[in-house]
Enzyme design. Structure first.
Site, short mmCIF file in Angstrom:
data_model
loop_
_atom_site.label_atom_id
_atom_site.label_comp_id
_atom_site.label_asym_id
_atom_site.label_seq_id
_atom_site.Cartn_x
_atom_site.Cartn_y
_atom_site.Cartn_z
N ASP A 185 -12.88 92.00 98.97
CA ASP A 185 -12.12 91.44 100.08
C ASP A 185 -11.01 90.56 99.51
O ASP A 185 -11.02 90.24 98.32
CB ASP A 185 -13.03 90.67 101.04
CG ASP A 185 -13.76 89.52 100.38
OD1 ASP A 185 -13.37 89.13 99.26
OD2 ASP A 185 -14.72 89.00 100.96
N GLY A 201 -10.02 87.45 100.32
CA GLY A 201 -10.15 86.00 100.37
C GLY A 201 -9.75 85.42 101.71
O GLY A 201 -9.98 84.24 101.98
N PHE A 233 -10.97 85.89 104.77
CA PHE A 233 -12.08 85.42 105.62
C PHE A 233 -12.66 84.11 105.09
O PHE A 233 -13.00 83.22 105.86
CB PHE A 233 -13.18 86.48 105.70
CG PHE A 233 -14.34 86.04 106.55
CD1 PHE A 233 -14.26 86.08 107.93
CD2 PHE A 233 -15.51 85.57 105.98
CE1 PHE A 233 -15.32 85.66 108.73
CE2 PHE A 233 -16.57 85.15 106.76
CZ PHE A 233 -16.48 85.20 108.14
N ASP A 275 -4.92 88.63 104.66
CA ASP A 275 -4.62 88.47 106.08
C ASP A 275 -5.20 87.17 106.59
O ASP A 275 -5.95 86.49 105.90
CB ASP A 275 -5.19 89.64 106.88
CG ASP A 275 -6.71 89.67 106.86
OD1 ASP A 275 -7.30 89.19 105.86
OD2 ASP A 275 -7.33 90.18 107.81
N GLN A 301 -5.73 93.40 112.85
CA GLN A 301 -6.10 92.15 113.53
C GLN A 301 -5.63 92.21 114.98
O GLN A 301 -5.19 93.25 115.45
CB GLN A 301 -5.50 90.96 112.79
CG GLN A 301 -6.14 90.69 111.42
CD GLN A 301 -7.57 90.16 111.51
OE1 GLN A 301 -8.09 89.87 112.60
NE2 GLN A 301 -8.23 90.03 110.36
N GLY A 340 -11.59 90.67 111.89
CA GLY A 340 -11.61 89.73 112.99
C GLY A 340 -12.63 90.02 114.06
O GLY A 340 -12.54 89.50 115.18
N ASP A 367 -20.05 96.51 105.52
CA ASP A 367 -20.65 95.58 104.55
C ASP A 367 -21.22 94.41 105.33
O ASP A 367 -20.75 94.08 106.42
CB ASP A 367 -19.61 95.06 103.56
CG ASP A 367 -18.79 93.91 104.16
OD1 ASP A 367 -19.14 92.74 103.94
OD2 ASP A 367 -17.79 94.19 104.87
N CYS A 395 -41.24 104.00 104.42
CA CYS A 395 -40.24 103.63 103.42
C CYS A 395 -40.70 104.04 102.02
O CYS A 395 -41.87 103.90 101.67
CB CYS A 395 -39.98 102.13 103.46
SG CYS A 395 -38.71 101.58 102.30
N HIS A 401 -36.49 96.02 99.38
CA HIS A 401 -36.85 96.75 100.59
C HIS A 401 -35.71 96.77 101.61
O HIS A 401 -35.37 97.84 102.15
CB HIS A 401 -38.09 96.16 101.25
CG HIS A 401 -38.31 96.73 102.62
ND1 HIS A 401 -38.83 97.99 102.82
CD2 HIS A 401 -38.00 96.24 103.86
CE1 HIS A 401 -38.85 98.25 104.11
NE2 HIS A 401 -38.35 97.21 104.76
#
EC number: 2.4.2.29
Length: 382
Positions: free
Chosen positions: A93, A95, A97, A147, A191, A218, A268, A306, A337
């Site tokens: 990313d 930076g 955020f 941004d 945005q 956003g 993510d 699982c 897990h």
């Protein structure tokens, strides 16, 4: 980076990202979930353990890696791949955020953001150009533009000014990216807050500049879930079909399903790792809160369906015991897990799209959770 779209099922898309790296060609099957490695590590995990969960791409944090260890140490190692010994694709990313998260510690101007270093109190400056330079040194396979993450709530006027400045920053990011001769991928970030017309203007501006992929930013910043769904339903059909679509910072398992329902390819979130450390474990029919005393003598596996290392080898009682004693192994087993749960979910989603039965999968997913299926509206994009 090359994006290949193989199949659709409703709005859901099945494809892959293809990367040429020094170690060879790597594919990331989409829809994909990216574990977060903020400081160059997925907390508590070795790269081999992360890979064993099924992860094919990680997210690194430009802001934090710039503050620690810094660009010089990164360059001495080669890049972030060499530093952390993960030789598969990495997205970083920009930076933006993290700067947004600093609140009163930062001042936003046209040139960039001045803020107080949360580590040592120094005044420092981050601009679109600087973000591109840091990500170049990190060797990011996917670079994100710098941004401003529009907060929620925000008035229409504030969201408009913020979006317009982010567009100008997008152009500056693109120009510096090219000046550096960066051969990797650069994504734009849409945005505009919860306002559809602003999202449309943002996307059109980004498409005019031209990017390798488009992220929806956003969202997941406090707005009602209905607003997130509404914006995704509105903007996703307008994103060029031959480019990947990335929903940043999202989210819960149901958020991933809802994102895919609306055409998102990449996600993510820190949720699987953070929740693991807090004893909240995702299972087929919901969540197990392993700190609950009822698991003290439960000799069953965490999730019989699982196939992760934790579920194949340990009982709920053992995980309860480790957590109660504050043992590091407990957090590690929980993280293995939860990461595997997310990767299994994405694999099931991809298979359902391939089989053109994604709508059926959605019904089955919510039935296992004992929840109703959220409505899916058709947005009017005229």
């Amino acid at each position: 980076m090359k994006y290949e779209l193989d199949k659709t099922s409703g709005n859901a898309r099945r494809g892959r990202l293809v990367f040429e790296r020094p170690q060879g060609t790597f594919s990331v099957e989409t829809p994909a979930f990216m574990p977060v490695g903020t400081y160059g590590t997925v907390k508590g995990m070795t790269p081999e353990e992360v890979r064993a969960t099924g992860a094919e791409i990680l997210l690194g944090n430009t802001f934090h890696l710039w503050l620690r260890p810094g660009q010089e140490i990164m360059r001495k190692h080669g890049d972030l791949h060499d530093f952390m010994q993960w030789h598969r694709p990495i997205l970083t990313d920009s930076g933006g955020f993290q700067v947004f998260s600093l609140g009163k510690l930062r001042k936003i101007t046209e040139e960039g953001v001045k803020f107080q270093n949360p580590i040592n109190g120094e005044r420092i400056f981050l601009s679109p150009e600087k973000s591109m330079e840091i990500q170049y040194d990190l060797g990011s396979d996917i670079v994100m533009i710098f941004d401003e993450c529009t907060p929620y709530p925000a008035t229409f006027d504030y969201a408009k000014k913020s979006m317009e400045m982010s567009l100008r920053w997008a152009k500056r990011s693109h120009d510096r990216f090219d000046e550096l001769g960066n051969k990797n991928a650069l994504f734009g970030i849409i945005q505009g807050g919860v306002f559809e017309e602003l999202r449309k203007v943002s996307l059109e501006g980004l498409v005019n500049i031209g990017f390798d992929g488009y992220a929806v930013g956003g969202l997941a910043v406090g707005e009602p879930k209905e607003d997130m769904h509404r914006i995704l339903e509105y903007i996703c059909p307008q994103i060029p079909a031959d480019k990947p679509r990335y929903l940043m910072g999202v989210g819960k398992p149901e958020d991933l399903v809802e994102g895919v329902r609306r055409g998102i390819d990449m996600f993510d979130c820190v949720m699987p790792t953070r929740n693991a450390r807090n004893g909240h474990l995702f299972v087929t029919d919901g969540i197990v809160k392993i700190r609950n005393a009822k698991y003290r003598d439960d000799t069953s596996p965490l999730d019989p369906e699982c196939d992760c290392y934790t579920c194949k080898n340990y009982t709920k009682a053992y995980l309860y015991h480790l957590d109660k004693c504050g043992e590091i192994l407990g957090a590690r087993l929980n993280t293995i897990h939860n990461l595997r749960y997310y990767q299994r979910l994405m694999a099931e989603i991809r298979q359902a799209i391939e089989d053109d039965r994604f709508d059926d999968f959605v019904v089955e997913f919510y039935a296992r959770m004992g929840k109703p299926v959220p409505p899916l509206q058709l947005a009017d994009n005229s």
